[in-house]
Each structure stands twice: as C-alpha cells, then as structure tokens.
Design a protein around this motif. Structure first.
Motif, PDB file in Angstrom:
ATOM      1  N   ALA A 213       0.890  -1.104   0.045  1.00 52.10           N
ATOM      2  CA  ALA A 213      -0.210  -0.040  -0.367  1.00 52.10           C
ATOM      3  C   ALA A 213       1.174   1.111   0.250  1.00 52.10           C
ATOM      4  CB  ALA A 213      -0.744   0.378   0.868  1.00 52.10           C
ATOM      5  N   GLU A 214       1.153   1.993  -0.750  1.00 53.30           N
ATOM      6  CA  GLU A 214       2.053   3.549  -1.002  1.00 53.30           C
ATOM      7  C   GLU A 214       1.339   4.383  -1.635  1.00 53.30           C
ATOM      8  OE1 GLU A 214       4.017   2.527  -4.865  1.00 53.30           O
ATOM      9  OE2 GLU A 214       3.470   0.943  -5.445  1.00 53.30           O
ATOM     10  N   PHE A 215       1.045   5.551  -0.797  1.00 52.60           N
ATOM     11  CA  PHE A 215       1.228   6.399  -1.248  1.00 52.60           C
ATOM     12  C   PHE A 215       1.739   7.206  -2.572  1.00 52.60           C
ATOM     13  CE2 PHE A 215       1.910  11.308  -1.650  1.00 52.60           C
ATOM     14  CZ  PHE A 215       0.148  11.482  -1.414  1.00 52.60           C
ATOM     15  N   LEU A 216       0.641   7.283  -3.056  1.00 52.73           N
ATOM     16  CA  LEU A 216       1.004   7.954  -4.803  1.00 52.73           C
ATOM     17  C   LEU A 216       0.970   9.308  -5.100  1.00 52.73           C
ATOM     18  CD1 LEU A 216      -0.880   5.868  -7.058  1.00 52.73           C
ATOM     19  CD2 LEU A 216       1.404   5.735  -6.786  1.00 52.73           C
ATOM     20  N   LYS A 217      -0.124  10.272  -5.042  1.00 49.31           N
ATOM     21  CA  LYS A 217      -0.044  11.633  -4.458  1.00 49.31           C
ATOM     22  C   LYS A 217      -0.956  11.434  -4.375  1.00 49.31           C
ATOM     23  CE  LYS A 217      -0.201  13.807  -8.594  1.00 49.31           C
ATOM     24  NZ  LYS A 217      -0.797  14.638 -10.457  1.00 49.31           N
TER      25      LYS A 217
ATOM     26  N   PRO B 240      -6.707   6.860 -14.895  1.00 52.07           N
ATOM     27  CA  PRO B 240      -7.428   6.016 -14.683  1.00 52.07           C
ATOM     28  C   PRO B 240      -7.792   5.288 -15.308  1.00 52.07           C
ATOM     29  CG  PRO B 240      -8.168   7.644 -16.127  1.00 52.07           C
ATOM     30  CD  PRO B 240      -6.756   7.985 -15.880  1.00 52.07           C
ATOM     31  N   THR B 241      -6.435   4.146 -15.270  1.00 50.83           N
ATOM     32  CA  THR B 241      -6.457   3.052 -15.743  1.00 50.83           C
ATOM     33  C   THR B 241      -6.601   1.813 -15.046  1.00 50.83           C
ATOM     34  OG1 THR B 241      -4.106   2.855 -15.200  1.00 50.83           O
ATOM     35  CG2 THR B 241      -4.893   3.814 -17.411  1.00 50.83           C
ATOM     36  N   LEU B 242      -7.053   2.258 -13.652  1.00 50.03           N
ATOM     37  CA  LEU B 242      -7.107   0.659 -12.606  1.00 50.03           C
ATOM     38  C   LEU B 242      -8.572   1.047 -12.120  1.00 50.03           C
ATOM     39  CD1 LEU B 242      -3.183   0.266 -10.565  1.00 50.03           C
ATOM     40  CD2 LEU B 242      -4.182  -0.979 -12.718  1.00 50.03           C
ATOM     41  N   PRO B 243      -9.492  -0.355 -11.179  1.00 49.66           N
ATOM     42  CA  PRO B 243     -10.089   0.049 -10.387  1.00 49.66           C
ATOM     43  C   PRO B 243      -9.829   1.372  -9.094  1.00 49.66           C
ATOM     44  CG  PRO B 243      -9.763  -1.735 -10.373  1.00 49.66           C
ATOM     45  CD  PRO B 243      -9.058  -1.545 -11.146  1.00 49.66           C
ATOM     46  N   GLU B 244     -11.101   2.169  -9.032  1.00 51.56           N
ATOM     47  CA  GLU B 244     -11.334   3.063  -7.740  1.00 51.56           C
ATOM     48  C   GLU B 244     -12.293   2.919  -6.985  1.00 51.56           C
ATOM     49  OE1 GLU B 244      -8.662   6.592  -9.408  1.00 51.56           O
ATOM     50  OE2 GLU B 244     -10.085   7.637  -7.544  1.00 51.56           O
ATOM     51  N   TYR B 245     -11.895   3.194  -5.917  1.00 48.49           N
ATOM     52  CA  TYR B 245     -12.707   3.172  -4.402  1.00 48.49           C
ATOM     53  C   TYR B 245     -11.935   4.496  -3.513  1.00 48.49           C
ATOM     54  CZ  TYR B 245     -13.306  -1.926  -5.965  1.00 48.49           C
ATOM     55  OH  TYR B 245     -13.431  -2.900  -6.918  1.00 48.49           O
ATOM     56  N   ALA B 246     -13.159   4.839  -3.592  1.00 46.33           N
ATOM     57  CA  ALA B 246     -13.306   5.988  -2.188  1.00 46.33           C
ATOM     58  C   ALA B 246     -13.451   6.315  -1.492  1.00 46.33           C
ATOM     59  CB  ALA B 246     -13.459   7.571  -3.570  1.00 46.33           C
TER      60      ALA B 246
ATOM     61  N   MET C 171      -5.131  -0.501   5.732  1.00 42.62           N
ATOM     62  CA  MET C 171      -4.188  -1.232   4.789  1.00 42.62           C
ATOM     63  C   MET C 171      -2.957  -1.350   6.139  1.00 42.62           C
ATOM     64  SD  MET C 171      -4.620  -0.855   1.898  1.00 42.62           S
ATOM     65  CE  MET C 171      -6.050  -0.674   2.053  1.00 42.62           C
ATOM     66  N   ASN C 172      -3.125  -1.379   7.228  1.00 47.43           N
ATOM     67  CA  ASN C 172      -2.305  -2.176   8.313  1.00 47.43           C
ATOM     68  C   ASN C 172      -1.234  -1.346   8.657  1.00 47.43           C
ATOM     69  OD1 ASN C 172      -2.654  -4.591  10.839  1.00 47.43           O
ATOM     70  ND2 ASN C 172      -3.163  -5.306   8.494  1.00 47.43           N
ATOM     71  N   HIS C 173      -1.665   0.260   8.430  1.00 47.08           N
ATOM     72  CA  HIS C 173      -0.136   1.031   7.774  1.00 47.08           C
ATOM     73  C   HIS C 173      -0.730   2.348   9.729  1.00 47.08           C
ATOM     74  CE1 HIS C 173       2.161   3.750   6.076  1.00 47.08           C
ATOM     75  NE2 HIS C 173       2.477   2.557   5.656  1.00 47.08           N
ATOM     76  N   LYS C 174       0.276   2.669  10.351  1.00 48.57           N
ATOM     77  CA  LYS C 174      -0.234   3.306  10.875  1.00 48.57           C
ATOM     78  C   LYS C 174      -0.569   4.965  10.921  1.00 48.57           C
ATOM     79  CE  LYS C 174       1.819   3.853  15.036  1.00 48.57           C
ATOM     80  NZ  LYS C 174       3.126   4.245  16.253  1.00 48.57           N
ATOM     81  N   ASP C 175       0.156   5.481   9.781  1.00 48.38           N
ATOM     82  CA  ASP C 175       0.197   6.614   9.349  1.00 48.38           C
ATOM     83  C   ASP C 175       0.099   7.022   7.591  1.00 48.38           C
ATOM     84  OD1 ASP C 175       2.667   8.008  10.753  1.00 48.38           O
ATOM     85  OD2 ASP C 175       2.437   6.677   9.238  1.00 48.38           O
ATOM     86  N   LEU C 176      -0.336   6.262   6.940  1.00 47.83           N
ATOM     87  CA  LEU C 176      -0.762   6.422   5.651  1.00 47.83           C
ATOM     88  C   LEU C 176      -1.312   7.259   4.592  1.00 47.83           C
ATOM     89  CD1 LEU C 176       0.568   4.558   2.636  1.00 47.83           C
ATOM     90  CD2 LEU C 176      -1.543   3.580   2.647  1.00 47.83           C
ATOM     91  N   ALA C 177      -2.145   7.450   5.588  1.00 46.22           N
ATOM     92  CA  ALA C 177      -3.425   9.180   5.848  1.00 46.22           C
ATOM     93  C   ALA C 177      -3.235   9.422   6.550  1.00 46.22           C
ATOM     94  CB  ALA C 177      -4.559   7.902   5.135  1.00 46.22           C
ATOM     95  N   LYS C 178      -2.907  10.403   5.961  1.00 44.72           N
ATOM     96  CA  LYS C 178      -2.681  11.919   7.631  1.00 44.72           C
ATOM     97  C   LYS C 178      -3.667  12.155   8.160  1.00 44.72           C
ATOM     98  CE  LYS C 178       1.428  12.673   6.923  1.00 44.72           C
ATOM     99  NZ  LYS C 178       1.544  11.132   6.146  1.00 44.72           N
ATOM    100  N   THR C 179      -3.734  11.285   9.362  1.00 45.65           N
ATOM    101  CA  THR C 179      -5.264  12.081  10.634  1.00 45.65           C
ATOM    102  C   THR C 179      -5.453  13.191  11.392  1.00 45.65           C
ATOM    103  OG1 THR C 179      -4.760  10.741  12.445  1.00 45.65           O
ATOM    104  CG2 THR C 179      -5.618   9.380  10.011  1.00 45.65           C
TER     105      THR C 179
ATOM    106  N   LEU D  38      -1.936   3.582  -3.897  1.00 51.37           N
ATOM    107  CA  LEU D  38      -2.375   1.933  -4.756  1.00 51.37           C
ATOM    108  C   LEU D  38      -1.717   1.014  -3.983  1.00 51.37           C
ATOM    109  CD1 LEU D  38      -1.049   0.574  -7.831  1.00 51.37           C
ATOM    110  CD2 LEU D  38       0.604   1.332  -7.508  1.00 51.37           C
ATOM    111  N   VAL D  39      -2.714   0.239  -3.753  1.00 48.51           N
ATOM    112  CA  VAL D  39      -3.037  -1.140  -3.120  1.00 48.51           C
ATOM    113  C   VAL D  39      -2.680  -2.356  -3.866  1.00 48.51           C
ATOM    114  CG1 VAL D  39      -4.418  -2.105  -1.593  1.00 48.51           C
ATOM    115  CG2 VAL D  39      -4.348  -0.055  -2.249  1.00 48.51           C
ATOM    116  N   ASN D  40      -1.741  -3.197  -3.985  1.00 46.41           N
ATOM    117  CA  ASN D  40      -1.473  -4.064  -4.540  1.00 46.41           C
ATOM    118  C   ASN D  40      -1.019  -4.569  -5.837  1.00 46.41           C
ATOM    119  OD1 ASN D  40      -1.838  -5.625  -2.035  1.00 46.41           O
ATOM    120  ND2 ASN D  40      -3.707  -6.170  -2.011  1.00 46.41           N
ATOM    121  N   GLU D  41      -0.614  -3.009  -5.856  1.00 43.44           N
ATOM    122  CA  GLU D  41      -0.070  -2.177  -7.945  1.00 43.44           C
ATOM    123  C   GLU D  41      -1.449  -3.243  -8.165  1.00 43.44           C
ATOM    124  OE1 GLU D  41       3.505  -3.628  -8.812  1.00 43.44           O
ATOM    125  OE2 GLU D  41       4.533  -2.946  -6.763  1.00 43.44           O
TER     126      GLU D  41
END
Ligand code: GTP
Ligand code: MG
Length: 213
Positions: A6-10, A21-27, A44-52, A66-69
């Motif tokens: 699970a990686e932050f893209l932009k 928009p080439t991959l399925p997207e969920y918002a 995502m099992n990640h403490k601070d991937l998204a800022k809270t 991007l999840v699991n590419e």
C-alpha cells in the motif's frame, strides 16, 4: 484480501491531476472528522499512510493510494465542515463532485457516517445526489467502538428505515471501528470480489465500458 503493498501515490487539487484512470478505484467520503483517513490506515495495516487529525478539515486534497499494485484507494476531503468560509466549503464541494463525475474508473464510493448518530440531512442529501448521478455507493458506519453494540445495531436499523422511504433497494452496509480494527476486512472483501468481477469481464475504463449490469 491480503494487503501486500500500500503506497501513497499523490495528492491532487483537482480531478485533472489525478493518476491515470487505468485501475479500479474506490473512494472514501463523508463528513469531516468521520474517520475516513483512520479507516484507510486500519484497513491497510499502516499507522500513518493517510494523515489523520482530531481537528476536522485535515484532508484537503484528493489523495491516491495504490494497493497491491492492482487498485486505487482514494481519501477525499470531508464535506460539510462548518468552520471554513462558505466560499471554501463550496470549493471543496466542487472538488469532490467534479472528481466523482469525471473519474471513469471510480467503481464504488464508500460513504462514511458516524455509527453514533441517527441519519443526518447532509449525508442523506449526498446519497440522493449519488443516486441521481448514477454513482454506486455503500455506507460505512465508523467509530463503532464509541457506543454499545446494541446501540450500533439500532442506528443501522434506523438508517435502513430512513433510506427505504426514498430508495427501493438498500446499499451495502458495513459497521467498522478503525480503533479496534473491526469491519475493514468486510470492506476489503467487497473490493476484492468487485475487482475479480471486473477482471473476469475484462472491463477497460478507457473504452467507455459501462459498469452496470
Ligand atoms: P477529515 O480529513 O478532516 O475530513 O477527517 P477524517 O474523516 O479523515 O477523520 P480522521 O480519520 O482524521 O479521524 C478524526 C478523529 O476521529 C481522529 O481523532 C481519530 O483518531 C478519530 N477516530 C477515527 N476513527 C475512529 C474509530 O474507529 N474509533 C475512535 N474511537 N476514534 C476514531
Ligand atoms: Mg482525512
């Protein structure tokens, strides 16, 4: 679904800047402070991937992960935050609605609502708008750890009753707690199943293929 990567893209300030928009997207969307970014981190099992933040209005841009590419997970700014100016609130609304209406690969919106509250006008109106705009959505109840399980069940029932006043069919519903890591797996299961369906049917988002049916 196992989260391998699970990686932050932009971060984007408008839909035109979003990743191809080439991959399925969920918002994830919902009122400010409802717990969107926290639930993304929990799933995502990640403490601070998204800022809270404890202060509403933390997420102000469209954030792509991007999840699991394989698929995109998107963290959107919250709507209805009372403490910003009317003009700024309108700008956020425009950012959100333009993104939703112009993203051909957006498969499903998860509308987050606080499990402690009865249906709020702003959320019901947003769901109505989704219906009119043909945007598929599910409802995710958040912060379930903050009240008794019985009270959560009751609020879910009240929500169903409210929706059935105007909707013929109920959307998918998930009860979650980012704090206790509950419910995220069910959301991921839905995403996984949907991705399989899209793959099996060779859905290509660039050729105008409809997701319906
Ligand atoms: P904006 O980006 O401002 O729109 O907010 P958001 O919807 O992304 O909310 P965020 O994830 O930043 O969480 C807001 C606050 O609620 C933070 O203080 C979180 O710690 C808290 N919170 C979020 N989810 C949960 C939960 O499941 N349980 C509890 N107890 N607190 C939560
Ligand atoms: Mg946020």
């Amino acid at each position: 679904m196992v989260i391998k990567t699970a990686e932050f893209l932009k971060s984007s300030s408008k839909w035109q800047e979003c990743p191809e928009p080439t991959l399925p997207e969920y918002a994830f969307i919902g009122r400010s402070n409802v717990g969107k970014s926290s639930l993304i981190n929990a799933m995502m099992n990640h403490k601070d991937l998204a800022k809270t933040s404890q202060t509403p209005g933390k997420t102000q841009l469209i954030n792509h992960f991007l999840v699991n590419e394989e698929w995109y997970l998107t963290d959107l700014p919250g709507y209805g935050y009372a403490k910003v100016s009317k003009v700024k609130r309108k700008d956020f609304e425009k950012l959100i609605t333009n993104y939703i209406l112009n993203r051909p690969n957006l498969v499903n919106l998860f509308i987050l609502v606080d499990a402690r509250h009865t249906p709020q006008k702003i959320d019901l109106e947003f769901m109505e708008w989704c219906g009119e705009s043909g945007v598929p959505f599910s409802i995710v109840f958040t912060k379930a750890d903050k009240i008794r399980p019985g009270a959560v069940d009751k609020n879910v029932e009240v929500y169903k009753e409210e929706l059935l006043k105007t909707w013929e069919e109920l959307p998918g519903m998930y009860v979650t707690s980012a704090e206790k890591k509950v419910g995220g797996d069910e959301v991921l299961k839905f995403i996984s199943k949907t991705n399989d369906y899209l793959k099996k049917n060779k859905v290509n988002f660039n050729d105008g293929h409809s997701l319906e049916g």
